[in-house]
Write a protein that holds these residues in place. Structure first.
Motif, PDB file in Angstrom:
ATOM      1  N   ILE A  77      -6.155 -17.369   4.932  1.00  0.00           N
ATOM      2  CA  ILE A  77      -5.557 -16.133   4.424  1.00  0.00           C
ATOM      3  C   ILE A  77      -4.897 -15.399   5.580  1.00  0.00           C
ATOM      4  O   ILE A  77      -5.510 -15.201   6.635  1.00  0.00           O
ATOM      5  N   THR A  79      -2.295 -11.863   6.078  1.00  0.00           N
ATOM      6  CA  THR A  79      -1.667 -10.729   5.396  1.00  0.00           C
ATOM      7  C   THR A  79      -0.642 -10.021   6.263  1.00  0.00           C
ATOM      8  O   THR A  79      -0.166  -8.937   5.911  1.00  0.00           O
ATOM      9  N   ILE A  82       2.651  -9.642   4.262  1.00  0.00           N
ATOM     10  CA  ILE A  82       2.357  -9.440   2.844  1.00  0.00           C
ATOM     11  C   ILE A  82       3.564  -8.917   2.064  1.00  0.00           C
ATOM     12  O   ILE A  82       3.742  -9.216   0.893  1.00  0.00           O
ATOM     13  N   THR A  93      -0.257 -15.155   0.997  1.00  0.00           N
ATOM     14  CA  THR A  93      -1.473 -14.648   1.633  1.00  0.00           C
ATOM     15  C   THR A  93      -2.500 -15.780   1.700  1.00  0.00           C
ATOM     16  O   THR A  93      -3.072 -16.054   2.739  1.00  0.00           O
ATOM     17  N   HIS A 285      -1.626 -13.593  -5.010  1.00  0.00           N
ATOM     18  CA  HIS A 285      -2.751 -12.713  -4.697  1.00  0.00           C
ATOM     19  C   HIS A 285      -4.008 -13.070  -5.476  1.00  0.00           C
ATOM     20  O   HIS A 285      -5.125 -12.944  -4.952  1.00  0.00           O
ATOM     21  N   LEU A 311      -5.244  -6.389  -2.085  1.00  0.00           N
ATOM     22  CA  LEU A 311      -4.596  -7.462  -2.850  1.00  0.00           C
ATOM     23  C   LEU A 311      -4.762  -7.233  -4.351  1.00  0.00           C
ATOM     24  O   LEU A 311      -3.807  -7.373  -5.125  1.00  0.00           O
TER      25      LEU A 311
END
Length: 885
Positions: A77, A79, A82, A93, A285, A311
Motif C-alpha cells: 500500500i 498513498t 493518492i 493505493t 480503495h 480511504l
C-alpha cells in the motif's frame, strides 16, 4: 504470421499470472514465501510499501537468511500519489508486487536472463516489444542485455540516478537498477523511444542490483555480499496480457468497479470520464480497505488507522458523486473479498469482521457528511464570489474542528469546483488550536524531571534484580528533593532516589511500579512508586526516619504482598487475551492495559460488545486454566525466534533485538517484561467486573484476580446484606423485591403522565379565547409555564384541532430547565401559505440556543436558554401574523 504491431497477447487471469511467476522461480530453487502483513515489523514505515521490506534486515546485514533465494507475491500500500488514483492508468493505493530475491547467491547475469525468459517464454511477450533500461554508468548490465540476451544496443536505454539507482537511505546498501518496459506501439519505430511516454510504454519489471555501500561522504564501495531485489507489478502485467487500456479494467479490479456501477445503476464503459474516475477510485480503495482490515488495521485518527479511515471516506464521497446516497461499501467489499480469497485466505477467514468494520465506519462517516456538507456548500458558494477563488484556511479548519470534516475532502470538493484551499491558513489555525490545548499544561513543574534527566545523562545505570530477588543491597547514586539534585535529605522530605541496583519493578508495559522500603540502621524511606527514565530506575518516596545521604548503602525491600497481587493480575491479563482470541476472535489484539495491585484493565481491538454469556464462558475458561496449575516460563530470546514460536506482541510496541517471552504452555505466549506468577494456581480466582466500549472498535474489560476477588465479593456481599435488611427479605429475594418496586414506580409514573396530560388539556382549553384572527386563520401563541414536552405536544394538537384552520405555537420550560417548543399547523396553512411546522419551529428554537423540526403539520424543538423563551414566542407570533395576512 502476425507482425509485432499486430500482436495480441495470450490472455491470463491475475491469479494465473501470480501462479506462473512464483512457479517459475520455485523451479529455479527459490523458496516461496507468503506475503508479509501490510502492517510491517519495520518501525520506519507505517505500511508495507515494497516486496523487499520483509527482507530489509537481511539486505542491511542485521540478520542472516535461512535460504539463499526467495520469491513472493507481496501485498503493498502506498498513498503518496493518492490524488492520481483513478485519474491515471496505473496509480494505485493497493497493489501486488511479484518478486524474486537473491541473498548473496546469483547476481546480474542470472537475474536479467531469468527476467527475459519469464517475460518472453512464459508470458509470451515478443522480444521486439521489450525495451530494457540500465543505470547510465552500469556497463556490466548494458553488456549482458546486448551480448547475452541479444537486445540491439540502440534499444537499451541508459537512464540517470533518479530512475535507475536504488538506495535504502542516504547511507548503506544501494545499487543500480535495470527495468523492462513493454511497447504498446512498436510501429512508431526505435527512433522515437521515450520511456516517459506512458501511452506507449509501461515499466513492468524492475531488477535492483545491490552491490555497493554508500558512506556519509557519498563514496561507494563494493559490498562483500551482492544481493538481488526485483519487483514485477501484477496489475501492470495483467493489463498487458489481458489487452486492456489500463490496470483498472483487469480482472483484478474491474469486478469491484462493476459492482459499484451496478449499485449506482450506471454502465462503467459508457459513462463520462468523471464518473469513471470515481468508479476507479472506489475499486482501488475498497481493495486496500479490505486488506488493511484483514491485517488488523482499525479505523482511527492516527497512523495506519487514519489511512484506512481516509480511504473509506474517499470511497463514500466518490459514491455520492455518482449518485449513491446510501451505505454501499460492504456490497462492493464482498466482491473484493471474493477476488482475494484464493491467494490470501486470511481475507476470507475474516470476511465477517471486515464487513462489520466497514459498515460501522461508513455509518459514522455518513453522520459526519450530513453535518459538514451543508456547511461546506455555503463555504464554497461564498468563495466562488471572491476574486481569489480560494477557500479560507480558517473556514476549512472550523469545518474540520466543529464537524470532523476531513480537510482532504474539502480540498477535493474545492478542486471539483475549480477552487483551492488556503492550507497555510489551515495549518496556522491548527497550530493555534494545539497551542491553546497545551496551555493548560504549561504550569506543570518539570524541574524534578530535569534533575532526574541530568542523572540519567551522566551515564548512571540501574541494574534490575526484581525477576529473582525481593530484597537486595543498593547504593544511592542519585538523590533529588524539591526539584534539585541534593547530597542529603532529612526525615519528612519527599525524594526521588536512583540506585545502582534494585529489586523494585519500575512501571512499564501497563504494570505499575512496586512499593516497599529502603532502609539501613539509621534511615528508613517508604517507596510509593517506581518509574523508569532511560537506563535508571527512579524510586519515589518519603524519608520516614534519619537523614538519607548520597552514596548511602541501603537494603531495598519490596512489599511482597503488593508484588504478588500485581503478578496475579499480570498473568491473568495474559490468560484473558488468550481466552478472547479463543472464544471471540483470533484477531483480537491488545490496545492497552493496566496491571495494578487491586485490579486489572485490558483494552482490546474488537468491533462489537462481548455478550454476557461470552463473558461468563471467558471467565470460566480462565478459572479452569488457573485450576489446572500451568507452570509459567520466562525466557529471553531473539525477537525473530520469539515470533517464529508464535509469541504475541502488542501492536505498535517497540521491541529490541532480544525480548523476554512469558509462556504458559498450551495457553498463552507473549512478549512481556513484567513480573508473573510461577504457576497459574497462584492466581487463585479470576472475576470479570465490567465490559465496555471506550472508542470506535476498542473495548475494555476490567477484572480482579487473587486476593482482590475476595475484596470485590466482600463489598458486594455487604451491599446485598444492606438491601436485605432494608427490604426485610432474604438475600435471594432481593431481586424479586426490586422488580416489584420498579413495577410500582412505572405504574405511578403512568398515572402521573395521565394527570399531566389532563392538566395540559384543561389549561389549553382556557387559551381558546386568546386566539387572534388573521384573515381566514386563527393564530395562538402561548407560554405554558413548566409543562413537559409530551404534554405540550398534546395541548398543541388539541388546540389546533379545536380552532380549525389555525396555527398554534406553544412553549414551556420544564423542571429540567430546558426550553420546549411545539408548532401545530392546519393543512390549509401548509398548502396555501407554504408554511411548514418543522421549518418554522426550528428557526424559532435557534432564538433559544437550540434547534429541532419535524413534520409539516406538527413539530417539536428545544433550546438551552430559558430566558429567551418570551422573546422567541413573541417573534413566532409576529411571523405568523405577517405570513397569514
Amino acid at each position: 504470421m502476425p507482425t509485432s504491431s499486430q500482436f495480441r497477447p495470450q490472455y491470463l487471469s491475475g491469479d494465473d499470472i501470480r501462479r506462473k511467476f512464483l512457479d517459475f522461480y520455485v523451479q529455479r530453487h527459490h523458496q516461496e514465501l507468503p506475503s508479509a502483513s501490510l502492517v510491517p515489523d519495520d518501525p520506519t514505515v507505517l505500511l508495507t510499501i515494497a516486496g523487499m521490506l520483509q527482507f530489509k534486515p537481511i539486505f542491511l546485514g542485521q540478520r542472516s537468511a535461512s535460504y539463499a533465494r526467495a520469491t513472493t507475491s507481496q501485498k503493498c500500500i502506498r498513498t503518496n500519489d493518492i490524488e492520481n488514483v483513478g485519474r491515471t492508468k496505473r496509480h494505485h493505493t493497493f497493489f501486488e508486487m511479484l518478486g524474486n530475491f537473491s541473498f548473496g547467491d546469483y547476481f546480474k547475469a542470472e537475474a536479467i536472463q531469468w527476467a527475459w525468459e519469464l517475460s518472453t517464454e512464459v508470458f509470451g511477450l515478443p522480444p521486439e516489444r521489450l525495451v530494457p533500461s540500465v543505470f547510465r554508468e552500469d556497463d556490466e548490465a548494458f553488456a549482458i542485455w546486448r551480448d547475452k540476451i541479444g537486445v540491439p544496443a540502440h534499444r537499451i536505454q541508459r537512464l540517470g540516478e533518479a530512475d535507475n539507482f536504488w538506495a535504502a537511505g542516504p547511507t548503506g546498501p544501494c545499487g543500480p537498477c535495470s527495468e523492462i518496459y513493454y511497447d504498446f506501439h512498436p510501429e512508431h519505430g526505435d527512433d522515437a523511444i521515450d520511456l516517459e511516454d506512458d501511452t506507449r510504454f509501461i515499466e513492468f519489471y524492475n531488477l535492483v542490483f545491490m552491490q555497493y555501500n554508500r558512506d556519509r561522504e557519498g563514496n561507494l564501495t563494493p559490498l562483500q555480499t551482492q544481493n538481488i531485489d526485483t519487483g514485477m507489478g501484477l496489475e501492470r502485467m495483467a493489463q498487458i496480457l489481458q489487452d486492456v487500456p489500463n490496470n483498472y479494467e483487469t480482472d483484478l479490479i474491474l469486478p469491484i468497479i462493476k459492482t459499484a456501477a451496478a449499485i449506482a445503476n450506471i454502465d462503467f464503459t459508457s459513462t463520462d470520464d468523471s464518473t469513471q474516475t470515481s468508479l476507479k477510485v472506489i475499486g482501488d480503495h475498497v481493495r486496500a480497505i479490505v486488506h488493511l482490515i484483514a491485517d488488523g488495521v482499525s479505523a482511527s485518527n492516527l497512523g495506519r488507522g487514519y489511512i484506512m479511515r481516509r480511504l473509506l471516506r474517499r470511497v463514500v464521497r466518490h459514491g455520492r458523486a455518482i449518485g449513491i446516497t446510501t451505505a454501499f461499501i460492504t456490497q462492493v467489499a464482498e466482491t473484493a473479498i471474493d477476488l482475494a480469497a484464493k491467494p490470501y485466505p486470511n481475507v476470507r477467514d475474516r470476511a465477517d469482521y471486515i464487513l462489520g468494520e466497514i459498515e460501522r465506519e461508513e455509518a459514522a462517516f455518513f453522520k459526519t457528511l450530513e453535518r459538514g456538507e451543508a456547511v461546506l456548500a455555503a463555504i464554497v458558494a461564498k468563495t466562488e464570489q471572491t476574486a481569489s477563488k480560494q477557500i479560507d484556511g480558517r473556514d476549512a479548519f472550523d469545518l474540520y474542528a466543529t464537524y470532523g470534516y476531513p480537510v482532504e475532502l474539502t480540498q477535493e470538493a474545492a478542486e471539483e469546483r475549480g477552487l483551492t484551499v488556503d492550507m497555510d491558513g489551515f495549518d496556522a489555525a491548527m497550530n493555534e488550536h494545539r497551542e491553546q490545548n497545551q496551555a493548560a499544561h504549561e504550569t506543570i513543574d518539570l524541574t524534578a524531571k530535569n534533575a532526574i534527566g541530568a542523572i540519567a545523562a551522566s551515564g548512571t545505570k540501574t541494574q534490575f534484580l526484581g525477576y529473582r530477588e525481593y530484597a537486595s543491597p543498593a547504593q544511592v547514586m542519585g538523590l533529588v528533593a524539591g526539584g534539585r539534585q541534593v547530597e542529603r535529605a532529612a526525615a519528612g522530605t519527599t525524594v526521588q532516589i536512583v540506585l545502582d541496583s534494585t529489586p523494585f519493578y519500575a512501571e512499564s508495559g501497563g504494570q505499575i511500579g512496586d512499593r516497599g522500603y529502603l532502609s539501613s540502621d539509621d534511615v528508613l524511606v517508604r517507596v510509593e512508586d517506581v518509574q523508569k527514565e532511560g537506563s535508571i530506575f527512579v524510586h519515589h518516596g518519603r524519608v520516614e526516619r534519619g537523614t538519607l545521604e548520597l552514596g548511602t548503602l541501603l537494603n531495598a525491600q519490596i512489599d511482597r504482598s503488593c508484588r504478588r497481587r500485581a503478578q496475579a493480575h499480570h498473568t491473568a491479563t495474559h490468560l484473558l487475551q488468550a481466552a478472547l482470541k479463543q472464544m471471540v476472535d483470533p484477531a483480537v489484539s491488545q490496545a492497552g492495559s493496566l496491571v495494578a495491585f487491586d485490579r486489572l484493565r485490558f483494552d482490546f481491538n474488537c468491533p462489537r460488545a462481548i455478550a454476557p454469556e461470552e463473558l461468563q464462558q471467558i471467565e470460566e475458561q480462565i478459572n479452569t486454566w488457573i485450576a489446572e496449575a500451568h507452570d509459567t516460563q520466562a525466557a529471553e530470546m531473539a525477537i525473530a525466534d520469539a515470533k517464529a514460536k508464535g509469541a504475541v506482541a502488542m501492536f505498535g510496541e517497540k521491541y529490541g533485538d532480544v525480548v523476554r517471552v512469558i509462556d504458559v504452555p498450551g495457553v498463552s505466549m507473549e512478549l512481556c517484561g513484567g513480573t508473573h506468577v510461577n504457576n497459574t494456581a497462584e492466581i487463585g480466582l479470576f472475576k470479570i467486573v465490567s465490559e465496555t466500549g471506550i472508542s470506535s472498535g476498542v473495548r475494555r474489560i476490567e477484572a480482579v484476580a487473587g486476593p482482590a476477588v475476595l475484596e470485590y465479593l466482600n463489598v458486594r456481599d455487604d451491599i446485598v446484606r444492606d438491601l436485605s435488611d432494608r427490604f426485610k427479605v432474604k438475600p435471594e429475594e432481593v431481586l424479586g423485591r426490586v422488580d416489584g418496586l420498579q413495577s410500582d414506580l412505572k405504574s405511578a409514573q403512568k398515572q402521573l403522565e395521565t394527570l399531566k396530560r389532563e392538566l395540559a388539556l384543561a389549561k389549553s382549553d382556557s387559551l381558546l379565547d386568546t386566539a387572534e384572527t388573521v384573515g381566514a386563520f386563527q393564530v395562538l401563541v402561548a407560554n405554558m409555564g413548566e409543562l413537559d414536552a409530551e404534554s405540550l405536544k398534546t395541548a398543541a394538537e388539541r388546540l389546533q384541532q379545536k380552532l380549525g384552520e389555525s396555527a398554534v405555537v406553544l412553549g414551556s420550560v420544564p423542571a429540567e430547565g430546558k426550553v420546549s417548543l411545539v408548532a401545530a399547523f392546519a393543512a390549509k396553512i401548509i398548502n396555501e401559505k407554504k408554511l411548514q411546522a418543522g421549518k418554522f419551529i426550528g428557526g424559532i428554537a435557534k432564538l433559544c440556543g437550540g434547534g429541532g423540526g419535524g413534520r409539516p403539520n406538527l413539530a417539536q424543538a428545544g433550546g438551552r436558554e430559558p430566558t429567551e423563551l418570551p422573546k422567541a414566542l413573541a417573534t413566532a407570533k409576529q411571523q405568523l401574523l405577517d405570513s397569514l395576512q
